[in-house]
Scaffold this active site. Structure first.
Site: not given
Ligand code: NAD
Ligand code: UDP
Length: 316
Positions: A14, A35-36, A39-40, A60, A109, A149, A190
């Protein structure tokens, strides 16, 4: 931990996970990415596959995973992070955050590994405290469309602490705030990737609501460094990791339009349900306990992200 030991990263293909794998390989560790590919993408880790210290395991985490090969640390990042994707199959999202977390805790564990859970600022919900400190208990709607979530991640935190109390598993919990940078998928949905892609394609910039809601954006290299420091500290957490530089979404739209020199118009669309009105981390704890603070300012990070998406659009 010596630099030759194995580290497992779930969600390793991801956005954040692929940067983390790269960083850990740079430190000399053997890295297993699980990774599954929901979204990656394989292309995020394509450049790592030739490295003999790197292995990709398609799996997964909702299904149990048995790997008994001296894994010393596990970063559990597997979970879709963007609202569009975590709401696509809400039940699978809950399963990843409950059954999936239990499976990876079981793996920790078995290997006597330390495990770091990627939690989120979403556990604070629509916060009534601002900025948010780790002591704030949150204001989350348990039956809303974000609950799969945010409530899921709250349970994930609970599981971590119960496995620590009951089975002495060594845990770390990071509350990650909005993070951006290269390798966010084009269909991620996003805000930063949406606005940059819209600006580069000359399409309307879609601001949801009046755009006065705020977020605070952390560049991915800072986040990876924070996760690594937390994992290798003696602090359990939960600990906030994010950039406290807070901006209204409308300001972000204007900034991106200006940095890309785009002619795109800003249009206003309905605000999604339960969209938090403001968000900004208090990172006092991370500064004190980890000696960590973000280094990359928004303009610098945005320019690098814009360059990445420019290249992606040329390739397509
Ligand atoms: P992302 O979607 O790019 O990465 C998530 C990865 O997990 C992907 O590669 C997806 O294929 C894999 N995945 C999803 N479900 C799975 C499953 N059941 N089994 C195996 N793999 C699985 O998102 P990211 O932004 O890189 O986020 C990574 C982590 O950080 C997540 O846990 C997310 O909740 C957390 N996080 C991210 C943000 C952010 O702003 N990017 C903010 C808060 C928390
Ligand atoms: N947002 C927006 N336009 C877009 C995508 C998101 O105005 O095309 C807004 C969304 O409503 C939120 C903020 O931007 O208020 C951040 O959204 P995002 O989905 O990036 O992250 P999260 O809400 O999970 O923090």
């Amino acid at each position: 931990m010596d630099s030759h030991s194995s580290v497992l990263v779930t969600g390793g293909a991801g956005f954040i996970g692929s940067h983390l794998c790269e960083f850990l390989l740079g430190k000399g560790h053997k890295v297993i990415a699980v990774d599954n590919l929901f979204t990656g993408r394989k292309e995020n880790i394509q450049h790592l596959l030739a490295n003999p210290k790197f292995r990709f395991v398609p799996h997964d985490i909702i299904d149990p995973l048995y790997l008994h090969e001296g894994i010393e640390q596990i970063y559990n990042l597997a979970c879709p992070a963007a609202p569009l994707h975590y709401q696509f199959n809400a039940i699978r999202t809950i399963k990843a955050n409950t059954m999936g977390v239990i499976n990876i805790l079981g793996l920790a564990k078995l290997n006597k590994a330390r495990i770091l859970q990627a939690s989120t600022s979403e556990i604070y919900g629509d916060p009534l405290e601002h900025p948010q400190k780790e002591t704030y208990k949150g204001n989350v709607n348990p039956i809303g469309i974000r609950a799969c979530y945010d409530e899921g991640k709250r349970v994930a935190e609970t599981l971590m602490f119960d496995y620590n109390r009951q089975h002495c598993v060594e845990i770390r919990v990071a509350r990650i705030f909005n993070t951006y940078g290269p390798r966010v998928a084009q269909n991620d949905g996003r805000v930063i990737s949406n606005f940059i892609l819209q600006a580069l394609k000359g399409e309307p910039i879609t601001v949801y609501g009046d755009g006065m809601q705020t977020r605070s954006f952390c560049y991915v290299s800072d986040m990876v460094e924070g996760l690594y420091k937390l994992m290798n500290s003696d602090t359990t957490g939960p600990i906030n990791l994010g950039n406290p530089d807070e901006l209204a979404i409308l300001e972000i739209a204007r900034k991106i339009t200006s940095l890309t020199k785009s002619q795109s118009k800003i249009i206003f669309m309905p605000l999604p349900a339960d969209d938090p009105y403001k968000r900004k981390p208090d990172i006092t704890l991370a500064k004190e306990k980890l000696g960590w603070a973000p280094k990359v300012d928004l303009d610098t990070g945005l320019k690098q992200t814009i360059d990445y998406f420019r290249e992606q659009l040329v390739q397509k």
